[in-house]
Motif scaffolding. Structure first.
Motif, PDB file in Angstrom:
ATOM      1  N   SER A 177     -16.111 -31.519   4.193  1.00 55.46           N
ATOM      2  CA  SER A 177     -17.397 -30.971   4.621  1.00 55.46           C
ATOM      3  C   SER A 177     -17.507 -29.529   4.120  1.00 55.46           C
ATOM      4  O   SER A 177     -16.531 -28.935   3.663  1.00 55.46           O
ATOM      5  CB  SER A 177     -17.476 -30.987   6.133  1.00 55.46           C
ATOM      6  OG  SER A 177     -16.604 -30.021   6.672  1.00 55.46           O
ATOM      7  N   GLY A 178     -18.699 -28.962   4.234  1.00 55.41           N
ATOM      8  CA  GLY A 178     -18.932 -27.600   3.771  1.00 55.41           C
ATOM      9  C   GLY A 178     -17.988 -26.600   4.422  1.00 55.41           C
ATOM     10  O   GLY A 178     -17.429 -25.727   3.766  1.00 55.41           O
ATOM     11  N   GLY A 179     -17.803 -26.735   5.723  1.00 52.97           N
ATOM     12  CA  GLY A 179     -16.937 -25.812   6.441  1.00 52.97           C
ATOM     13  C   GLY A 179     -15.491 -25.953   6.019  1.00 52.97           C
ATOM     14  O   GLY A 179     -14.762 -24.968   5.906  1.00 52.97           O
ATOM     15  N   GLN A 180     -15.068 -27.199   5.781  1.00 54.57           N
ATOM     16  CA  GLN A 180     -13.696 -27.425   5.358  1.00 54.57           C
ATOM     17  C   GLN A 180     -13.444 -26.852   3.973  1.00 54.57           C
ATOM     18  O   GLN A 180     -12.399 -26.285   3.693  1.00 54.57           O
ATOM     19  CB  GLN A 180     -13.380 -28.928   5.372  1.00 54.57           C
ATOM     20  CG  GLN A 180     -13.232 -29.482   6.789  1.00 54.57           C
ATOM     21  CD  GLN A 180     -13.078 -30.987   6.784  1.00 54.57           C
ATOM     22  OE1 GLN A 180     -13.712 -31.669   5.978  1.00 54.57           O
ATOM     23  NE2 GLN A 180     -12.252 -31.506   7.667  1.00 54.57           N
ATOM     24  N   ARG A 181     -14.458 -26.989   3.098  1.00 54.86           N
ATOM     25  CA  ARG A 181     -14.321 -26.408   1.759  1.00 54.86           C
ATOM     26  C   ARG A 181     -14.184 -24.900   1.845  1.00 54.86           C
ATOM     27  O   ARG A 181     -13.365 -24.285   1.163  1.00 54.86           O
ATOM     28  CB  ARG A 181     -15.541 -26.737   0.899  1.00 54.86           C
ATOM     29  CG  ARG A 181     -15.615 -28.168   0.513  1.00 54.86           C
ATOM     30  CD  ARG A 181     -16.817 -28.411  -0.374  1.00 54.86           C
ATOM     31  NE  ARG A 181     -17.154 -29.821  -0.337  1.00 54.86           N
ATOM     32  CZ  ARG A 181     -17.871 -30.441  -1.261  1.00 54.86           C
ATOM     33  NH1 ARG A 181     -18.337 -29.762  -2.283  1.00 54.86           N
ATOM     34  NH2 ARG A 181     -18.126 -31.712  -1.158  1.00 54.86           N
ATOM     35  N   ALA A 231      -8.363 -20.109   2.799  1.00 52.96           N
ATOM     36  CA  ALA A 231      -6.910 -20.296   2.862  1.00 52.96           C
ATOM     37  C   ALA A 231      -6.260 -19.850   1.559  1.00 52.96           C
ATOM     38  O   ALA A 231      -5.202 -19.234   1.554  1.00 52.96           O
ATOM     39  CB  ALA A 231      -6.576 -21.756   3.149  1.00 52.96           C
ATOM     40  N   ARG A 232      -6.917 -20.164   0.437  1.00 57.39           N
ATOM     41  CA  ARG A 232      -6.374 -19.754  -0.859  1.00 57.39           C
ATOM     42  C   ARG A 232      -6.312 -18.233  -0.943  1.00 57.39           C
ATOM     43  O   ARG A 232      -5.312 -17.671  -1.369  1.00 57.39           O
ATOM     44  CB  ARG A 232      -7.243 -20.307  -1.993  1.00 57.39           C
ATOM     45  CG  ARG A 232      -6.762 -19.855  -3.359  1.00 57.39           C
ATOM     46  CD  ARG A 232      -7.422 -20.605  -4.475  1.00 57.39           C
ATOM     47  NE  ARG A 232      -8.839 -20.313  -4.575  1.00 57.39           N
ATOM     48  CZ  ARG A 232      -9.668 -20.943  -5.389  1.00 57.39           C
ATOM     49  NH1 ARG A 232      -9.218 -21.918  -6.154  1.00 57.39           N
ATOM     50  NH2 ARG A 232     -10.936 -20.620  -5.436  1.00 57.39           N
ATOM     51  N   ALA A 233      -7.397 -17.591  -0.513  1.00 58.78           N
ATOM     52  CA  ALA A 233      -7.417 -16.128  -0.568  1.00 58.78           C
ATOM     53  C   ALA A 233      -6.348 -15.547   0.352  1.00 58.78           C
ATOM     54  O   ALA A 233      -5.626 -14.619  -0.008  1.00 58.78           O
ATOM     55  CB  ALA A 233      -8.802 -15.615  -0.175  1.00 58.78           C
ATOM     56  N   ALA A 234      -6.233 -16.144   1.554  1.00 48.61           N
ATOM     57  CA  ALA A 234      -5.270 -15.616   2.521  1.00 48.61           C
ATOM     58  C   ALA A 234      -3.840 -15.826   2.043  1.00 48.61           C
ATOM     59  O   ALA A 234      -2.957 -15.016   2.316  1.00 48.61           O
ATOM     60  CB  ALA A 234      -5.483 -16.291   3.873  1.00 48.61           C
TER      61      ALA A 234
END
Lengths: 342, 261
Positions: free
Chosen positions: B157-161, B167-170
């Protein structure tokens, strides 16, 4: 609130999560793109064996393998280009160019066999590089670039070879090596077939298990997202065209071995045949999706249909008609699969 | 937290100028971000928010001006330069490749290779390690609802994306995380989750730059707000010092403010 609740809360979402059997098939085909071409190949082989039991004779299966070897090898290069959302119309031209360079260097200019093979491989890689530079630096659509270089390379071929075919006796043994028979039981496999299969093994590995392979998919699916994610998009694209050129040169080598000669008029069908194999194999023309082994299946499907229909006594024109129908069905299935959100 | 204690900024920039032909994107803007804060960046369309962020994230090179990290001048030529300095950006477009799985997306462009011969000579990727890392990262951010780390991003979903992109940035941002319009495409529930992610990041000590059009969201999570107007910083305010409508007044030029907070 720590997590989104796992079970969908409202009826609308419940409806979205309900899956019909058809949706399940969708999902599976989406996850395993090699399934549908495998299915078609198996069904076709069974049907043709039923129509004419000679279809399964080792000699006939060996013949199919040899007939598929050249297109199968070239399709590896075409596949990785299509995976980047490109297309290569100059496959045939580069193949003939490198085949003539290899043969003519040896026959007309006295270059030793191994050196002429090496020259051919370099010329093929450079020809692919020309496409790559035009696509990445001038940002021209691959369709236009390769339509142009198709003619350029064909003209160069005729200029270099004076339009003369070079016959077997004038060609050094190393260039004919790909036509050598190897008996496996009652099957007769050529080294060219093995070289083609080796290409699939190598590129299956590269695409699945190396960063370069993942980048090929990423660039094909969404070039801008890939750039922002830190992928060297231009370098990846350029490498794909260079590698494809090298593969075409290997395909030219297989072609010389298969035909036992080098003719400037050979491989004229290679463009459409490779695109057909790639498309039937389930690789999306829009890029980013597909698997390399699908193209081998695609090439085999075309080979099996042509061979099986011939054995069944069907007119050659109907073979071509069937291949055309296969392409349209394959693309329709691809479009259908792409819509799925598993 | 405000800059009242005067710690030195993590990032600061002075006099950034960027023009596109006759269009002026940045007209000598200043910028600063302090440790452990969420900085909201707001401004009207064409105020230079995106250009400012692109300069900070290495996606654009400013024509003039200076960017400093921990007081040291830096010159980002490419996105990779900013990343090497620990600055990670979540773009509005997310920069996520739909056809690839979550783990692959998380490690895109900095894949992990196997050790030894397999990795060094055969360049073999370590799929397992990347899947483990991706899973750990998503759990750390409280995004445990994704069924499988190997599912393709297009199935989310949009939120999961958005969560995958954050998460990648973090996972890789050691210094600063920049979020460009992270809630623009999301519903109420998903927006709340992203805002919670932002607070989590700050609580882990990472300063966050949040570019958003959504005043309530900015006022909800930001410690400080940078108002961009006509290519310059019009003001630096806090949610305590100004109301959203005052911020909009500064943004649109209805109220002139001198200096910065």
């Amino acid at each position: 609130m720590s997590n989104i609740p796992a079970p969908p809360a409202d009826p609308a979402e419940l409806f979205l999560h309900r899956r019909t059997p058809l949706q399940r098939v969708h999902g599976i085909l989406h996850a395993y793109p090699a399934l549908s071409p495998t299915f078609v190949l198996v069904i076709a082989a069974m049907a043709f064996a039923y129509l004419n039991p000679r279809f399964y004779a080792p000699a006939n299966l060996s013949l199919i393998a040899q007939q598929v070897a050249v297109v199968g090898a070239l399709a590896v290069g075409q596949t990785i280009i299509i995976m980047t959302a490109g297309i290569d119309l100059s496959v045939g031209a580069i193949t003939v160019l490198t085949a003539m360079v290899m043969a003519a260097s040896a026959a007309n200019y006295g270059v030793p066999g191994p050196a002429s093979l090496a020259i051919g491989l370099v010329v093929g890689t450079l020809a692919g590089g020309v496409n790559g530079v035009l696509v990445t630096r001038l940002r021209l659509p691959p369709f236009i670039v390769t339509l142009g270089t198709l003619n350029v390379f064909l003209a160069l071929t005729l200029l270099y070879s004076s339009g003369q075919a070079i016959q077997g006796p004038d060609i050094p043994a190393i260039l004919l090596w790909t036509g050598q028979d190897i008996a496996v039981g009652s099957f007769r496999i050529t080294t060219g077939v093995l070289l083609m299969l080796a290409l699939y093994v190598v590129f299956t590995y590269l695409l699945r298990n190396t960063a370069w392979g993942r980048h090929v998919y990423a660039v094909g699916d969404d070039a801008e997202a890939s750039r922002l994610a830190g992928i060297p998009v231009t370098r990846t694209l350029l490498s794909v065209y260079l590698v494809a050129g090298f593969i075409y040169a290997l395909g030219a080598w297989i072609l010389i071995g298969r035909v036992g000669a080098a003719s400037p008029n050979a491989a004229s069908d290679a463009n459409l045949d490779t695109i057909t194999a790639v498309v039937i194999g389930g690789t999306s023309l829009f890029g980013g999706r597909g698997i390399i082994i699908g193209s081998l299946l695609g090439a085999l499907i075309v080979g099996v249909f042509r061979n099986g229909l011939a054995l069944a006594g069907v007119d050659v024109l109907f073979q071509t008609l069937v291949v055309g129908v296969l392409v349209i069905v394959a693309v329709a299935i691809d479009q259908w699969i792409r819509r799925v959100r598993a | 937290m405000t800059a009242s204690g005067q710690p030195s900024p993590v990032i600061d920039a002075t006099g950034l100028i960027k023009t596109f032909g006759s269009v002026v994107g940045l007209d000598g803007t200043d910028f600063d971000l302090y440790p452990g804060e969420v900085l909201g960046v707001i401004g009207d369309n064409g105020a230079g928010k995106s250009t400012l962020i692109k300069c900070l994230s290495g996606a654009m090179v400013p024509d003039a001006g200076e960017i400093r990290i921990d007081g040291m001048p830096v010159h980002f030529r490419r996105i990779q330069d900013a990343r090497a300095a620990g600055i990670e950006t979540v773009y509005q477009s997310l920069a996520i490749v739909p056809a690839l799985d979550i783990a692959t997306n998380l490690y895109l462009g900095r894949e992990l290779r196997r050790s030894g011969f397999l990795g060094r000579v055969l360049r073999m990727l370590d799929h397992k390690a990347m899947q483990r890392g991706a899973k750990a990262q998503l759990q750390q951010l409280g995004i445990g609802t994704i069924q499988s780390i190997t599912q393709t991003v297009e199935t989310l979903s949009g939120g999961q994306r958005q969560a995958v992109a954050v998460a990648r940035a973090a996972a890789f941002g050691s210094k600063v995380i920049i979020l460009d319009e992270p809630t623009a495409a999301l519903g109420v529930r998903e927006s709340a989750q992203v805002l919670r992610l932002i607070r989590d990041l700050r609580d882990r000590g990472l300063p966050v730059i949040l570019i958003s059009h959504n005043m309530p969201h900015v006022f909800e999570v930001a410690d400080r707000i940078h108002i961009q107007r006509l290519g310059r910083r019009a003001a630096g305010i806090t949610p305590a010092s100004h109301t959203p409508s005052e911020a909009v007044a500064i943004m649109t030029g209805a109220v002139a403010v001198g200096g910065a907070a």
